[in-house]
Structures are given as structure tokens and as C-alpha cells.
Design a protein around this motif. Sequence first.
Motif, short mmCIF file in Angstrom:
data_model
loop_
_atom_site.label_atom_id
_atom_site.label_comp_id
_atom_site.label_asym_id
_atom_site.label_seq_id
_atom_site.Cartn_x
_atom_site.Cartn_y
_atom_site.Cartn_z
N ALA A 81 19.18 3.84 25.66
CA ALA A 81 18.69 2.66 24.95
C ALA A 81 19.54 2.30 23.75
O ALA A 81 19.31 1.30 23.11
CB ALA A 81 17.24 2.89 24.50
N PHE A 82 20.55 3.11 23.42
CA PHE A 82 21.35 2.87 22.22
C PHE A 82 22.68 2.25 22.57
O PHE A 82 23.23 2.46 23.63
CB PHE A 82 21.58 4.19 21.47
N HIS A 83 23.21 1.48 21.65
CA HIS A 83 24.52 0.87 21.86
C HIS A 83 25.60 1.94 21.73
O HIS A 83 25.47 2.89 20.98
CB HIS A 83 24.75 -0.24 20.82
N SER A 84 26.70 1.72 22.43
CA SER A 84 27.77 2.72 22.44
C SER A 84 28.67 2.61 21.23
O SER A 84 29.43 3.52 20.94
CB SER A 84 28.60 2.56 23.72
N ARG A 85 28.61 1.50 20.51
CA ARG A 85 29.43 1.34 19.31
C ARG A 85 28.53 1.25 18.09
O ARG A 85 27.41 0.75 18.16
CB ARG A 85 30.31 0.10 19.43
N PRO A 86 29.02 1.72 16.93
CA PRO A 86 28.18 1.68 15.73
C PRO A 86 27.76 0.26 15.40
O PRO A 86 28.56 -0.65 15.38
CB PRO A 86 29.11 2.26 14.66
N GLU A 87 26.47 0.07 15.16
CA GLU A 87 25.95 -1.20 14.69
C GLU A 87 25.03 -0.89 13.53
O GLU A 87 24.13 -0.06 13.62
CB GLU A 87 25.19 -1.93 15.80
N GLY A 88 25.25 -1.55 12.41
CA GLY A 88 24.44 -1.29 11.24
C GLY A 88 24.59 0.13 10.74
O GLY A 88 23.67 0.68 10.14
N GLY A 89 25.76 0.73 10.97
CA GLY A 89 26.00 2.07 10.46
C GLY A 89 25.53 3.18 11.37
O GLY A 89 25.69 4.35 11.04
N VAL A 90 24.93 2.87 12.53
CA VAL A 90 24.42 3.90 13.44
C VAL A 90 25.54 4.37 14.36
O VAL A 90 26.24 3.56 14.97
CB VAL A 90 23.24 3.37 14.26
N ILE A 91 25.71 5.67 14.45
CA ILE A 91 26.72 6.27 15.32
C ILE A 91 25.99 6.98 16.45
O ILE A 91 25.24 7.93 16.23
CB ILE A 91 27.61 7.26 14.55
N ASP A 92 26.21 6.50 17.66
CA ASP A 92 25.51 7.04 18.83
C ASP A 92 26.27 8.22 19.40
O ASP A 92 27.36 8.07 19.94
CB ASP A 92 25.36 5.95 19.88
N LEU A 93 25.69 9.41 19.27
CA LEU A 93 26.23 10.62 19.91
C LEU A 93 25.20 11.18 20.89
O LEU A 93 25.04 12.39 21.01
CB LEU A 93 26.60 11.66 18.84
N SER A 94 24.52 10.26 21.58
CA SER A 94 23.41 10.68 22.45
C SER A 94 23.72 10.58 23.93
O SER A 94 23.10 11.28 24.73
CB SER A 94 22.17 9.83 22.15
N THR A 95 24.63 9.71 24.34
CA THR A 95 24.85 9.47 25.76
C THR A 95 26.12 10.17 26.23
O THR A 95 27.19 9.94 25.68
CB THR A 95 24.95 7.97 26.05
N ASN A 96 26.00 10.99 27.27
CA ASN A 96 27.15 11.71 27.79
C ASN A 96 27.99 10.80 28.67
O ASN A 96 27.56 10.42 29.76
CB ASN A 96 26.70 12.94 28.59
N ARG A 97 29.18 10.48 28.21
CA ARG A 97 30.09 9.65 29.00
C ARG A 97 31.51 9.91 28.54
O ARG A 97 31.74 10.46 27.46
CB ARG A 97 29.75 8.17 28.85
N PRO A 98 32.49 9.53 29.36
CA PRO A 98 33.88 9.73 28.95
C PRO A 98 34.23 8.89 27.72
O PRO A 98 33.65 7.83 27.51
CB PRO A 98 34.68 9.26 30.18
N PRO A 99 35.17 9.34 26.91
CA PRO A 99 35.63 8.53 25.79
C PRO A 99 36.18 7.20 26.28
O PRO A 99 36.78 7.11 27.35
CB PRO A 99 36.74 9.38 25.16
N VAL A 100 35.93 6.15 25.50
CA VAL A 100 36.42 4.82 25.89
C VAL A 100 37.85 4.62 25.41
O VAL A 100 38.37 5.38 24.61
CB VAL A 100 35.51 3.71 25.30
#
Length: 455
Positions: A89-108
Amino acid sequence: MTIWVPDLPEDSRPTYLAVADAIGAAVRLGRLRPGDQLPTHRALADLLGVNVSTITRAYREAARRLLVGGEVGRGTYVLGLASEEALFAFHSRPEGGVIDLSTNRPPVGLAEDDLAKGLAALLHREGGRFLNYPSPGDTRLHREAAAAWMARRGVSADPERVLICAGAQHAADTALGLLSEHEDLACEALVYPGLKAVARQSHRRLHPMPMDEEGLLPSGLEAACRAGLRVAALSPTLNNPTTATMGLKRREQIVALARKHDLILVEEDVYGLLQEGAPPPLAALAPERVLYVTGLSKTVAPGLRLGYLLLPPLLQARAREAEHHTTWYVTALSMALGTAWLEDGTAWHRLLAQRKELAARHRLCAQNLRHLAWRGAPHCPHVWLPAPPGGPERFTRRALEVGVVVVPSDVFAATRAVQEPGLRISIGAAPDRATLAQGLARLEGVAEALRAEGT
């Protein structure tokens, strides 16, 4: 009924979306748990001062996300699947200072020109054919390419026993569907959320088996077999979430027990090629009883949605019967691009680039998590933080307060009882190394603050 009232932020989102988002956040943080009954539509509308229709629309949106379910006359309940769905449910890029380290995926951002080059070559050669269904020839060529990819992992795969699926999650779902006569499923105590989702969808009970830092304990498998379990789903290489990898001796013990008790194994090996020198898969050691699940999402590109299920010979007759549940879900374009990348070496070069990037990100973990006892192999896309200060749920809440999203162990627990409390940090989710370093530094700060509070 759970007395839960969301604290809605003042922003431009429609209220119904804000309520649905709040349900997802509450589930992920453990404030709402599977089975909790939410307030009635009218009660929550009165508490928030909104129209009943707004809450009806919010609950409908939460149900669409598989966060809640309900029946007329019984009310609205949090689903067991909700915490797993909340990971996405979280965006993959920081928005409003939030850093998502929750979803397991390859680095972009790794060799992204590969897509333009690959598509240009395909369109120049074959054009509008990709608006049609995949042909039998497309399927045959891709099975052969997939079998060659598995051979890199030491798995000898007859292309006729390979089912092409829309991702590894789909492959795991298909594997259990082919074993529908077995209701219960043995698994590691901490499992990737997709397995919990598949088990719940197929109405299977999960029976967790104890683990150590090398993964499943043979004694736990022996006990499960003696209790009558005949199917076990395992992730022996770079386990998600604990990062555990079984050594060869442990794998041989597991295979010996499976043969002794006539146990069928479903092996998830989506990270197998990331770890250099990883021990051979169980499918290479006991090909007669392992349904082998792998794919390209975690090693090459998630958007291709290409997963593979290799069936043991005893189930080969069911392969063609299952094709309408597998191959027909894959587009002709994805299949053709996947075939081209597997054959011309692009897929392998992308995997090597990911190894290099993940190794650099692990060095950032060593630099920025100096006072936390994290675990992780050099090429694993996530690290595991056992027993974080303050406990997993409190640490996760405090991390969110400083703008970092991580995932606590209850999301991965096969049952409500969590064997090893901890949390997963997905280092591949950050858009770049600088963002990852910032997020890791914030987590180190959370740990220091919680220690200072005496927790």
C-alpha cells in the motif's frame, strides 16, 4: 466489536480513501488484528461526523484491497490477509519524507534502457502479433528458456514439466492447487506473506515448524510428518523474512526425512540465483518429490510477471491440465521479452547488476546499523532485525513516526504466535543508496531512543 476510530489527516484525499488507508495502517501496525470487528457504518459515521454513505464507500474500498470482509447481519471484520496486502500500500519513492523499506523488490534504476532496446527489437521483428494470445510456439520457446534458467541453479528441468505462470506467487498458488487432496500445510514458523495469502485462499491450515539461523530444523519436520502432514512449503535459500539459508548438510537431512515419510515439498526459490555459491535447491536433491517455484520478479524485473513451476515426474500428467490456470494469464509480449532476455543474456546481466547493487547496500547497513544486530547475506534484498529495542510493533510504530516503513514479524508469522520477534528491512525498496542510508540512520536513531527510554 472493536472500538476503533481513525485519526484522519487533513489533506486533499477524499474522506473514504483516508478511512481505507487508515484501516490498512492500523492493521500493519497491529492496532487492528485479523478477526477484529469494525464499528458499524452508522456508528463510525457518527464518530467521524460524516455521511453513512462515506463509510460504506470506505469499507467497500478496504474490501477491494482485501483488508476487510463482511456478511449481512454479522458486520465488517479485519481479514487475516490484510497485513500482507498492506505491504503493497506504500509508494516506492519517498513522499512527504516517508522512506518505504517495506516491500521486497529489486533495486530500481539498474540498466533500465534494457526495456527500450528489448521492445524495439521485438516490435521491429514481429509487431502487432503481441496483441494476440501467445502461440504454442511462444510457449514452447519460453519453457525451454526457463529450463535453461533453472539449470543455472543446478536444477535439471524437462521443459515439458515447466508451467509458465504470472509470477512466482501465481506459481505457488498453482502448486498447492495441484495438491488439493492435502488440506493442511507444514511450513517454516516465519514465511513470506504470499504463502499465507495462498493458504488462506485455499482454506488450508498452516502448521509452523521451528527454525534456527540456518532455517527449518529437521526435528520440526520430523514432528510434522509424525503428526500426519504430507506437504511442506519451504524457502531454504535467503528465507523471507529471516534471510536464513540452509547448508548442504541440512538440505540433505530434510530430503532424507521427506523420502522416509513420503512427504511432498513445495520449494520457493525466487532468490536462489542472487546468492553466489548457494547450496543446490531441494529440487536438485530430490527431483521426484519437489514442486519447484521460481521466477524473474526478484532477480530480473517484477513487471515482467513471469514465474515458473517445475513439476516432479509423478505430477507431469497434470501439467497440461493446469495450463489454462497458468500460461493463459501471461501476455504474449511479456513472454516474448522474457524469452529474448533469457536467451541473449540480458536477464543474467540484470541479475549480476542487482548482486552488485545489493552488495553495496549491505555495506550501507554495516555503516548505518552499527548498534543493531541485523542479519543478512551480501546479495539478499532484505535484512532481518531480531529482537529490536522496544519489540517489533513498538519499533515499527516509532520508525513510522520518523518516516521509515518497515515490517514487523507478526506479518510473517504462520500463526498468531511469533517464534522469533523481529522485523524485516527491505533494502532494495529504497530508490537509491542515499535514500537507503538516510532511512537506516533514522532506524538507528529509533533504536538509540528506545534504549534510552529503558525498554
